[in-house]
Write a protein that holds these residues in place. Structure first.
Motif, short mmCIF file in Angstrom:
data_model
loop_
_atom_site.label_atom_id
_atom_site.label_comp_id
_atom_site.label_asym_id
_atom_site.label_seq_id
_atom_site.Cartn_x
_atom_site.Cartn_y
_atom_site.Cartn_z
N HIS A 11 -2.67 5.83 6.77
CA HIS A 11 -2.91 7.27 6.84
C HIS A 11 -2.44 7.76 8.20
O HIS A 11 -3.00 7.38 9.23
N GLY B 215 0.84 -1.19 0.00
CA GLY B 215 0.00 0.00 0.00
C GLY B 215 0.86 1.23 0.00
O GLY B 215 2.01 1.21 -0.47
N ARG B 216 0.31 2.30 0.55
CA ARG B 216 1.02 3.57 0.61
C ARG B 216 0.99 4.11 2.03
O ARG B 216 0.06 3.85 2.78
N ASP C 44 -3.40 0.84 2.97
CA ASP C 44 -2.81 2.17 3.04
C ASP C 44 -2.76 2.63 4.49
O ASP C 44 -3.71 2.40 5.26
N ARG D 70 4.87 4.18 -1.59
CA ARG D 70 4.49 2.77 -1.69
C ARG D 70 5.48 1.86 -0.97
O ARG D 70 6.68 2.09 -0.99
N ARG E 43 -4.25 -4.72 -0.37
CA ARG E 43 -3.76 -3.35 -0.25
C ARG E 43 -4.14 -2.82 1.14
O ARG E 43 -5.27 -2.97 1.58
#
Length: 166
Positions: free
Chosen positions: A154, A40-41, A152, A82, A150
């Motif tokens: 935050h 993911g990021r 992510d 990523r 995935r």
């Protein structure tokens, strides 16, 4: 004169040349029958990618032990924030999850969270997941993506990932 406590220092941004030179993102061989991709990021509070972060993963295999001898991997983030790992779905008793630690500029300590996998029956009775709101649970569950998952991270903002106390 008595020495006082040493103040905390922020971590990073030294990961790309200090800790991420040798790849540690493959916990299992990508050709392994049960290998999955998890990535993911890392995104900051303004929605921008964090390009100089480091992500670590800790997990147990389906026998509750460690598949690669130490159940651990490390990956730096790229220019788009990523990261990615090749691993197996964690095992053991209860809901399968991987522990994720994020190290980034401006943090005094790493942030810790869990990555749960969608569609797992044990998610319905997991003590952590059942103690959270629907939004918090959703923020700890990876999404299917491109044959893998995935997740992510935050760091702040409306979609902030749920972080756990270290």
């Amino acid at each position: 004169m008595a020495a006082g406590p040493t103040p905390s220092q922020t971590v990073g941004p030294f990961f790309s040349f200090g800790l991420c030179q040798r790849p540690h993102h493959q916990l299992v061989d990508p050709g392994c029958a049960d290998a999955i991709r998890l990535g993911g990021r890392v995104i900051d509070g303004a929605g921008d990618p964090v390009f100089d972060a480091m992500v670590e993963i800790w997990q147990a295999d389906e026998d509750g032990g460690h598949r690669n001898g130490f159940g651990w991997g490390r990956c730096g983030t790229d220019a788009d924030g990523r990261y990615g790992f090749v691993t197996v779905k964690p095992g053991g008793d209860g809901a399968p999850y991987a522990t994720l630690l994020v190290f980034a500029r401006g943090l005094l300590k790493p942030l810790m969270t869990r990555v749960y996998f969608p569609g797992e029956p044990a998610n319905e009775t997991d003590p952590l997941l059942t103690a959270l709101t629907d939004a918090e649970r959703a923020g700890l569950t990876a999404a299917p993506a491109d044959g893998g998952y995935r997740f992510d991270v935050h760091l702040q903002g409306e979609h902030q990932t749920t972080f756990l106390a270290l």
